[in-house]
Enzyme design. Structure first.
Site, PDB file in Angstrom:
ATOM      1  N   HIS A  68       0.831  -1.204   0.000  1.00  0.00           N
ATOM      2  CA  HIS A  68       0.000   0.000   0.000  1.00  0.00           C
ATOM      3  C   HIS A  68       0.869   1.259   0.000  1.00  0.00           C
ATOM      4  O   HIS A  68       0.609   2.211  -0.739  1.00  0.00           O
ATOM      5  CB  HIS A  68      -0.904   0.017   1.244  1.00  0.00           C
ATOM      6  CG  HIS A  68      -2.115  -0.844   1.123  1.00  0.00           C
ATOM      7  ND1 HIS A  68      -2.067  -2.215   1.269  1.00  0.00           N
ATOM      8  CD2 HIS A  68      -3.419  -0.542   0.876  1.00  0.00           C
ATOM      9  CE1 HIS A  68      -3.286  -2.710   1.117  1.00  0.00           C
ATOM     10  NE2 HIS A  68      -4.121  -1.721   0.873  1.00  0.00           N
ATOM     11  N   HIS A  72       1.238  -3.104   9.425  1.00  0.00           N
ATOM     12  CA  HIS A  72       2.662  -2.917   9.153  1.00  0.00           C
ATOM     13  C   HIS A  72       3.316  -2.173  10.306  1.00  0.00           C
ATOM     14  O   HIS A  72       2.645  -1.467  11.065  1.00  0.00           O
ATOM     15  CB  HIS A  72       2.885  -2.119   7.865  1.00  0.00           C
ATOM     16  CG  HIS A  72       2.454  -2.828   6.623  1.00  0.00           C
ATOM     17  ND1 HIS A  72       3.187  -3.842   6.053  1.00  0.00           N
ATOM     18  CD2 HIS A  72       1.349  -2.680   5.842  1.00  0.00           C
ATOM     19  CE1 HIS A  72       2.556  -4.285   4.975  1.00  0.00           C
ATOM     20  NE2 HIS A  72       1.434  -3.592   4.830  1.00  0.00           N
TER      21      HIS A  72
END
Length: 476
Positions: free
Chosen positions: A77, A128
């Site tokens: 992303h 993340h």
């Protein structure tokens, strides 16, 4: 699916810049950028196999369960969002761009805010860590810079050459797919990489061929640009083009995919019998099955038409999904190692505490003058010491002063730890989301299907629009 939803969002985010620049063919550039971001980040993920942040202790929030099946480093992303933002900002620096300085500033600020929101969102969702998003952002910046400065050079080489240049481009795509690392766990990153690699090849084939036809816009200063003007077409034709173009993609996919999954397995069995196949881990070889069954959710990039109503319903009733605990094999192994470390530290601390208590008791009795030393060693214990010090019976330790060896308690700490580890392993892997069964023919199928989608986007659909009177002007 989550990574590709992010990819689609990135593409939508750059549409305002493409509109203001007046260059709709920039969609080809953006597709190349997103494909490079997905492929390169997936390549590194499967090469290093670094998991996502451990949950628990972290609480992971995600709208897609399949996203947790992928590794965490680097963040796809972040790669896609930063690549789109950087490329858009570079486009807006063009002095020939015919927009006001105020509009230019607003678009630049929007690009920065967009990239920051995506990157920070990955941290907030717990998908993340900082290292993942920082390195993913750096990778995205490299991808954008490469496309901005080297992309035109590559396209000039592709469009100015003969068919051999297109074949060389295809061989490079196949080579990249072949050398894609095989992960330690069954990770779906490879599937997404293959899909986007196929799209790039389809764009190359269609762009090269249509640049040699009379359908292109010679005034666009780009070989494969197709003339497009909203004012000349009218919004009714624009909407018709969108519906027809998207419909063509779904029709192609609905026809090509089952056809290829039917005719390819026998061919693969022959190739396998000759010892020429290139098997890949976690993919069933053609000799191990008779046919490829119809599987649900077997495509992370473009869903089937029958799934669209359900997806729209999910969007209307969308709620934040909170997933706590391991969701992939990588997660489970990390959680298992985490529990083992905590358990060992706990046992080690208990052993240290017992030894310290035993030493304290020995020192205490050694300083009592009225008790013979030999008798003390034979009869006194830590239990007696605690009784003399007023400890309750529930706190008494069964370990004698002369033998502070916790490993002998309850069958041994090592045996106890092994039993607990096996219990944890069964518990953790029982909750892990399983990756669907994948078949060797799916790799070639995905390359052809998505290559066809790329071709439809740059050549098939424009030619169809021309023959249906949906183009800006008629040829001939």
């Amino acid at each position: 699916m989550s990574a590709n939803l992010g990819t689609h969002t990135c593409f939508m985010a750059v549409l305002p810049v493409m509109f203001w620049c007046g260059k709709p063919y920039l969609g080809r550039f953006m597709t190349n950028i997103l494909a490079a971001g997905v492929f390169s980040s997936g390549f590194v993920k499967d090469l290093l196999c670094l998991p996502r942040p451990l949950s628990p202790p972290l609480t992971r929030i995600t709208m897609s369960g399949s996203a947790a099946l992928e590794y965490g480093f680097p963040s796809t992303h972040s790669t896609n969002a930063v690549s789109v933002a950087v490329f858009s900002i570079l486009l807006l620096q063009d002095p020939e761009l015919s927009i006001s300085p105020q509009a230019r500033l607003y678009l630049q600020v929007a690009a920065y805010l967009y990239a920051c929101s995506i990157v920070m969102g990955r941290l907030y969702c717990g998908m993340h860590g900082f290292f993942d998003v920082v390195c993913g952002s750096l990778l995205g910046a490299v991808v954008a810079l490469a496309q901005f400065y080297l992309g035109p050079i590559r396209d000039e080489w592709l469009f100015s050459g003969e068919i051999k240049n297109v074949l060389i481009s295809g061989l490079i795509v196949l080579l990249l797919v072949r050398i894609h690392p095989e992960p330690a766990d069954n990770c779906p990153c490879f599937d997404d990489s293959v899909a986007f690699a196929g799209v790039v090849w389809g764009l190359d084939i269609g762009g090269w061929h249509i640049s040699r036809t009379q359908y292109v816009d010679t005034a666009a200063n780009y070989p494969s640009a197709i003339p497009f003007n909203v004012e000349q077409l009218g919004w009714s034709k624009v909407i018709a083009r969108i519906v027809l173009g998207v419909g063509s993609v779904f029709v192609w996919r609905a026809v090509a995919k089952p056809t290829l999954l039917t005719i390819l397995p026998p061919i693969f069995r022959v190739v396998e019998s000759l010892g020429l196949d290139l098997p890949r881990r976690y993919f069933k070889r053609a000799s191990e099955y008779q046919s490829v069954p119809d599987q649900k959710d077997d495509d992370n990039v473009i869903p089937s038409a029958r799934d669209i109503p359900q997806m729209l319903g999910n969007l209307r009733n969308r709620r934040r999904a909170v997933s706590i605990g391991p969701q992939s094999e990588a997660d489970a192994y990390e959680a298992l190692a985490y529990r083992q470390k905590r358990r060992r530290d706990s046992i080690k601390g208990a052993e240290t505490s017992l030894i310290a208590e035993s030493k304290l008791a020995n020192d205490y009795f050694a300083n009592l003058p009225d008790i013979p030393t030999q008798s003390r060693k034979r009869s006194l214990s830590l239990e007696e010491f605690r009784q003399q010090m007023g400890a309750s019976l529930s706190e008494l330790s069964p370990i004698a002063i002369g033998s502070p060896q916790p490993e002998k308690v309850n069958g041994g700490s090592e045996t106890f730890m092994k039993a607990e580890d096996e219990k944890d392993r069964s518990e953790l892997f029982a909750t892990v989301q399983k990756v669907r069964v994948r078949y060797d023919v799916e790799v070639v199928t995905k390359l052809i299907v998505y290559g066809g989608i790329g071709w439809i986007a740059v050549e098939g659909a424009p030619m169809l629009f021309h023959h249906l009177w949906l183009s800006t002007y008629r040829v001939g």
